[in-house]
Design a protein around this motif. Structure first.
Motif, PDB file in Angstrom:
ATOM      1  N   LEU A 205       0.860  -1.188   0.000  1.00  0.00           N
ATOM      2  CA  LEU A 205       0.000   0.000   0.000  1.00  0.00           C
ATOM      3  C   LEU A 205       0.892   1.232   0.000  1.00  0.00           C
ATOM      4  CD1 LEU A 205      -2.749   1.420   0.298  1.00  0.00           C
ATOM      5  CD2 LEU A 205      -2.571   1.066   2.789  1.00  0.00           C
ATOM      6  N   TYR A 206       0.790   2.029  -1.051  1.00  0.00           N
ATOM      7  CA  TYR A 206       1.649   3.205  -1.222  1.00  0.00           C
ATOM      8  C   TYR A 206       3.132   2.844  -1.197  1.00  0.00           C
ATOM      9  CZ  TYR A 206      -2.690   5.792  -0.409  1.00  0.00           C
ATOM     10  OH  TYR A 206      -3.980   6.269  -0.500  1.00  0.00           O
ATOM     11  N   GLY A 207       3.464   1.755  -1.831  1.00  0.00           N
ATOM     12  CA  GLY A 207       4.864   1.354  -1.951  1.00  0.00           C
ATOM     13  C   GLY A 207       5.408   0.697  -0.697  1.00  0.00           C
ATOM     14  N   GLU A 208       6.645   0.280  -0.766  1.00  0.00           N
ATOM     15  CA  GLU A 208       7.290  -0.422   0.347  1.00  0.00           C
ATOM     16  C   GLU A 208       7.413   0.449   1.589  1.00  0.00           C
ATOM     17  OE1 GLU A 208       7.996  -3.500   0.525  1.00  0.00           O
ATOM     18  OE2 GLU A 208       7.851  -4.165  -1.563  1.00  0.00           O
ATOM     19  N   ASN A 209       7.569   1.780   1.400  1.00  0.00           N
ATOM     20  CA  ASN A 209       7.742   2.660   2.566  1.00  0.00           C
ATOM     21  C   ASN A 209       6.480   3.426   2.919  1.00  0.00           C
ATOM     22  OD1 ASN A 209       7.551   4.551   0.539  1.00  0.00           O
ATOM     23  ND2 ASN A 209       9.480   5.600   1.000  1.00  0.00           N
ATOM     24  N   GLY A 210       5.377   3.167   2.215  1.00  0.00           N
ATOM     25  CA  GLY A 210       4.115   3.834   2.541  1.00  0.00           C
ATOM     26  C   GLY A 210       4.055   5.290   2.143  1.00  0.00           C
ATOM     27  N   GLU A 211       4.972   5.746   1.285  1.00  0.00           N
ATOM     28  CA  GLU A 211       5.010   7.160   0.908  1.00  0.00           C
ATOM     29  C   GLU A 211       4.920   7.384  -0.606  1.00  0.00           C
ATOM     30  OE1 GLU A 211       8.294   9.218   2.651  1.00  0.00           O
ATOM     31  OE2 GLU A 211       7.810   8.591   4.702  1.00  0.00           O
ATOM     32  N   LEU A 213       2.685   7.564  -3.659  1.00  0.00           N
ATOM     33  CA  LEU A 213       1.275   7.709  -3.991  1.00  0.00           C
ATOM     34  C   LEU A 213       0.820   6.690  -5.033  1.00  0.00           C
ATOM     35  CD1 LEU A 213      -1.377   9.298  -3.698  1.00  0.00           C
ATOM     36  CD2 LEU A 213      -0.537  10.879  -5.454  1.00  0.00           C
ATOM     37  N   LYS A 214       1.696   6.371  -5.984  1.00  0.00           N
ATOM     38  CA  LYS A 214       1.327   5.451  -7.059  1.00  0.00           C
ATOM     39  C   LYS A 214       1.878   4.044  -6.830  1.00  0.00           C
ATOM     40  CE  LYS A 214       0.948   9.151 -10.494  1.00  0.00           C
ATOM     41  NZ  LYS A 214       1.361   9.645 -11.841  1.00  0.00           N
ATOM     42  N   GLY A 215       2.221   3.751  -5.585  1.00  0.00           N
ATOM     43  CA  GLY A 215       2.873   2.481  -5.290  1.00  0.00           C
ATOM     44  C   GLY A 215       1.968   1.347  -4.855  1.00  0.00           C
ATOM     45  N   THR A 216       0.641   1.535  -4.886  1.00  0.00           N
ATOM     46  CA  THR A 216      -0.274   0.466  -4.484  1.00  0.00           C
ATOM     47  C   THR A 216      -0.458  -0.530  -5.626  1.00  0.00           C
ATOM     48  OG1 THR A 216      -1.453   2.000  -3.017  1.00  0.00           O
ATOM     49  CG2 THR A 216      -2.602  -0.027  -3.613  1.00  0.00           C
ATOM     50  N   ASN A 217      -0.369  -1.825  -5.327  1.00  0.00           N
ATOM     51  CA  ASN A 217      -0.457  -2.833  -6.386  1.00  0.00           C
ATOM     52  C   ASN A 217      -1.474  -3.924  -6.079  1.00  0.00           C
ATOM     53  OD1 ASN A 217       0.921  -4.133  -4.331  1.00  0.00           O
ATOM     54  ND2 ASN A 217       2.409  -5.126  -5.666  1.00  0.00           N
ATOM     55  N   PHE A 218      -2.594  -3.552  -5.488  1.00  0.00           N
ATOM     56  CA  PHE A 218      -3.615  -4.537  -5.126  1.00  0.00           C
ATOM     57  C   PHE A 218      -4.238  -5.204  -6.353  1.00  0.00           C
ATOM     58  CE2 PHE A 218      -4.984  -2.436  -0.822  1.00  0.00           C
ATOM     59  CZ  PHE A 218      -3.687  -2.523  -0.373  1.00  0.00           C
ATOM     60  N   ASN A 219      -4.099  -4.590  -7.524  1.00  0.00           N
ATOM     61  CA  ASN A 219      -4.786  -5.102  -8.727  1.00  0.00           C
ATOM     62  C   ASN A 219      -3.952  -6.158  -9.455  1.00  0.00           C
ATOM     63  OD1 ASN A 219      -2.939  -3.048  -9.400  1.00  0.00           O
ATOM     64  ND2 ASN A 219      -4.009  -2.565 -11.297  1.00  0.00           N
ATOM     65  N   ASN A 220      -3.546  -7.168  -8.723  1.00  0.00           N
ATOM     66  CA  ASN A 220      -2.801  -8.287  -9.300  1.00  0.00           C
ATOM     67  C   ASN A 220      -3.448  -9.594  -8.847  1.00  0.00           C
ATOM     68  OD1 ASN A 220      -2.037  -8.475  -6.610  1.00  0.00           O
ATOM     69  ND2 ASN A 220       0.029  -7.697  -6.936  1.00  0.00           N
ATOM     70  N   PRO A 382     -13.661   3.846  -0.234  1.00  0.00           N
ATOM     71  CA  PRO A 382     -13.739   2.844  -1.301  1.00  0.00           C
ATOM     72  C   PRO A 382     -13.277   1.456  -0.873  1.00  0.00           C
ATOM     73  CG  PRO A 382     -11.967   4.416  -1.750  1.00  0.00           C
ATOM     74  CD  PRO A 382     -12.750   4.960  -0.619  1.00  0.00           C
ATOM     75  N   MET A 383     -12.322   1.389   0.052  1.00  0.00           N
ATOM     76  CA  MET A 383     -11.893   0.075   0.549  1.00  0.00           C
ATOM     77  C   MET A 383     -13.015  -0.576   1.345  1.00  0.00           C
ATOM     78  SD  MET A 383      -9.930  -2.494   0.946  1.00  0.00           S
ATOM     79  CE  MET A 383      -8.631  -1.920  -0.148  1.00  0.00           C
ATOM     80  N   ASP A 384     -13.719   0.207   2.154  1.00  0.00           N
ATOM     81  CA  ASP A 384     -14.873  -0.315   2.886  1.00  0.00           C
ATOM     82  C   ASP A 384     -15.909  -0.880   1.923  1.00  0.00           C
ATOM     83  OD1 ASP A 384     -15.319  -0.721   5.558  1.00  0.00           O
ATOM     84  OD2 ASP A 384     -16.001   1.295   5.995  1.00  0.00           O
ATOM     85  N   SER A 385     -16.228  -0.096   0.902  1.00  0.00           N
ATOM     86  CA  SER A 385     -17.245  -0.525  -0.058  1.00  0.00           C
ATOM     87  C   SER A 385     -16.828  -1.807  -0.762  1.00  0.00           C
ATOM     88  CB  SER A 385     -17.484   0.583  -1.097  1.00  0.00           C
ATOM     89  OG  SER A 385     -18.008   1.743  -0.489  1.00  0.00           O
ATOM     90  N   LEU A 386     -15.560  -1.901  -1.133  1.00  0.00           N
ATOM     91  CA  LEU A 386     -15.073  -3.082  -1.840  1.00  0.00           C
ATOM     92  C   LEU A 386     -15.198  -4.330  -0.976  1.00  0.00           C
ATOM     93  CD1 LEU A 386     -13.700  -4.131  -4.418  1.00  0.00           C
ATOM     94  CD2 LEU A 386     -11.483  -3.618  -3.361  1.00  0.00           C
ATOM     95  N   PHE A 407      -9.920   0.659  -8.228  1.00  0.00           N
ATOM     96  CA  PHE A 407      -9.506   1.059  -6.880  1.00  0.00           C
ATOM     97  C   PHE A 407      -8.082   1.607  -6.893  1.00  0.00           C
ATOM     98  CE2 PHE A 407      -7.345   0.298  -2.896  1.00  0.00           C
ATOM     99  CZ  PHE A 407      -8.206   0.882  -1.976  1.00  0.00           C
ATOM    100  N   VAL A 408      -7.168   0.882  -7.519  1.00  0.00           N
ATOM    101  CA  VAL A 408      -5.760   1.292  -7.555  1.00  0.00           C
ATOM    102  C   VAL A 408      -5.602   2.602  -8.316  1.00  0.00           C
ATOM    103  CG1 VAL A 408      -3.483   0.698  -8.462  1.00  0.00           C
ATOM    104  CG2 VAL A 408      -4.816  -1.014  -7.221  1.00  0.00           C
ATOM    105  N   SER A 409      -6.307   2.740  -9.420  1.00  0.00           N
ATOM    106  CA  SER A 409      -6.234   3.966 -10.200  1.00  0.00           C
ATOM    107  C   SER A 409      -6.728   5.170  -9.396  1.00  0.00           C
ATOM    108  CB  SER A 409      -7.065   3.815 -11.474  1.00  0.00           C
ATOM    109  OG  SER A 409      -7.079   5.030 -12.213  1.00  0.00           O
ATOM    110  N   ASP A 410      -7.869   5.009  -8.751  1.00  0.00           N
ATOM    111  CA  ASP A 410      -8.428   6.106  -7.942  1.00  0.00           C
ATOM    112  C   ASP A 410      -7.526   6.408  -6.743  1.00  0.00           C
ATOM    113  OD1 ASP A 410     -10.539   6.218  -9.681  1.00  0.00           O
ATOM    114  OD2 ASP A 410     -11.954   5.175  -8.347  1.00  0.00           O
ATOM    115  N   ASN A 411      -6.919   5.361  -6.183  1.00  0.00           N
ATOM    116  CA  ASN A 411      -6.095   5.522  -4.984  1.00  0.00           C
ATOM    117  C   ASN A 411      -4.796   6.283  -5.276  1.00  0.00           C
ATOM    118  OD1 ASN A 411      -5.858   4.789  -2.130  1.00  0.00           O
ATOM    119  ND2 ASN A 411      -4.114   3.559  -2.762  1.00  0.00           N
ATOM    120  N   ALA A 412      -4.423   6.365  -6.547  1.00  0.00           N
ATOM    121  CA  ALA A 412      -3.174   7.035  -6.934  1.00  0.00           C
ATOM    122  C   ALA A 412      -3.381   8.520  -7.247  1.00  0.00           C
ATOM    123  CB  ALA A 412      -2.574   6.343  -8.144  1.00  0.00           C
TER     124      ALA A 412
END
Length: 416
Positions: A205-211, A213-220, A382-386, A407-412
């Motif tokens: 979530l938000y990359g390895e260090n959590g910082e 913005l485009k580092g979330t990869n849940f869509n795999n 959106p995570m709650d809804s999902l 979700f990943v697109s919106d989250n970025a």
């Protein structure tokens, strides 16, 4: 104390714009922040301190000792709300407290808004030497330390040991086959408990260090496996959808276990008495073998107002209220699990079932330090809804990939 950072995440979604607008205040330079390491004879001034009501009794004595050691400093203790630190300091930084309790996940927004004084170099060295790695990570934003950790907090597993054994609760499958687990998949707040499932299965979530913005990869494929697993829990007879009624259900025997944090310790004790037991999270099998189920980890922090007129005294106080002795007092009076490594070694801490489980949860295998990005405020709905809709069957398996892509697109997207 209730998990104040959670209350902020779920209720403070409108704060991002107003807080970021304050960024014109600017951040102190490294040279200025380093001045906090100046000789203690220069520590002077009147300081306003905001703490949660239940902490006042615990720290009063420590504040008195601090004033005695620093006769040119006077501290006025006021009731504050750590969950609302961002909102309350943002209203009027110059009139806000000099030092205040806060949850670590607000550090990103407050630092970007120019509301937090960076910690001085010598104090940074002390913080890094004395505290566990997760606490250090929690107070660090863009390679600078912006707070003084005084405790750690995460979800754990509470269970009825007359119904379940230590071995039974080591995996989700055995736990739900031999007992009934109360869990919230279908209502608000499911995000906080079950979003870390994605990280449990190898995503970030938000990359390895959590910082990032485009580092979330849940869509795999890992993410699809997580959603498939969530959907299956609806038909799992060992999983009971429960939220506000969890404690009542635990007491009545409708459920034998549930996931919650240290804030539930006393209530669970009342419900179960000597039958209460606590453990770190179980493992989960998403389809490719057992994986350690993870939780979000929060860090309890003292922050220093960047607009304080007494920065040296304020930093000295924050440092003192987060030291080993104060953390030991906070544990004894309020059950706050220490972040200080030596305080964690105290006998009463090591032998406390909840503290022991929280400390077990505080490593990278068991938890994810809550990201501090300002955009985290837009992650929750959106995570709650999902999670809710997948569990209820409103989203079918053929839609999982598309839903995760969106979700990943919106989250970025950057917070406006």
């Amino acid at each position: 104390m209730k998990n104040s950072w959670k209350r902020f995440w779920l209720g403070g979604l409108v704060l991002g714009v107003s807080a970021i607008a304050l960024a014109g205040c600017g951040n102190k330079s490294d040279d200025q922040s380093a001045s906090s390491d100046t000789n203690s004879s220069q520590v002077k001034g009147d300081i306003k301190l905001w703490v949660d009501t239940e902490h006042i009794a615990a720290i009063k004595g420590q504040v008195s000792k601090f004033e005695k050691a620093n006769p040119d400093v006077k501290v006025k203790i006021k009731t504050g709300s750590s969950a609302d630190a961002l909102k309350d300091v943002s209203k009027d930084p110059e009139k806000a407290a000099d030092v205040f309790m806060m949850p670590h996940d607000q550090i990103g927004q407050m630092a970007e808004a120019g509301l937090l004084y960076p910690v001085g170099k010598k104090q940074v060295a002390t913080i890094k030497k004395n505290n566990v790695d997760s606490a250090i990570q929690g107070v660090t934003w863009k390679n600078k330390v912006y707070g003084y950790p005084y405790g750690i907090e995460s979800q754990v597993l509470y269970y009825n040991k007359s119904k379940l054994s230590e071995n039974d609760v080591k995996s989700w499958d055995s736990l739900t086959q031999k007992g009934k687990l109360g869990a919230n998949f279908a209502e608000n707040g499911a995000n906080y408990i079950f979003a870390p499932l994605f990280m449990s299965n190898g995503d970030v979530l938000y990359g390895e260090n959590g910082e990032d913005l485009k580092g979330t990869n849940f869509n795999n494929q890992n993410g699809v496996e997580v959603l498939s697993w969530i959907a299956k829990q609806k038909s799992n007879p060992g999983v009971v959808q429960t939220n506000a009624a969890a404690l009542a259900n635990l007491q009545s025997g409708k459920i034998d276990a549930f996931l919650s944090g240290p804030w539930s310790k006393n209530d669970v004790k009342k419900a179960l008495g000597d039958k209460m037991a606590v453990a770190a999270y179980p493992t989960v099998n998403f389809g490719s073998g057992e994986k350690q189920m993870k939780a979000f980890l929060g860090v309890k922090v003292y922050g220093v107002n960047q607009q304080t007129k007494s920065p040296l005294a304020s930093m000295a106080l924050a440092n003192y209220l987060s030291n080993e002795k104060t953390q030991e007092i906070e544990f004894k009076k309020n059950g706050v699990v220490p972040s200080n490594k030596r305080a964690q070694e105290a006998t009463n801490v090591k032998t406390d079932a909840v503290a022991k489980s929280v400390m077990a949860m505080s490593d990278n295998d068991h938890s994810v330090v809550m990201p501090k990005l300002p955009e985290m405020t837009t992650f929750w709905p959106p995570m709650d809804s999902l999670i809710n809709d997948v569990y209820k069957g409103k989203i079918n398996a053929t839609q999982y990939q598309a839903k995760l892509d969106k979700f990943v697109s919106d989250n970025a997207k950057k917070t406006k």
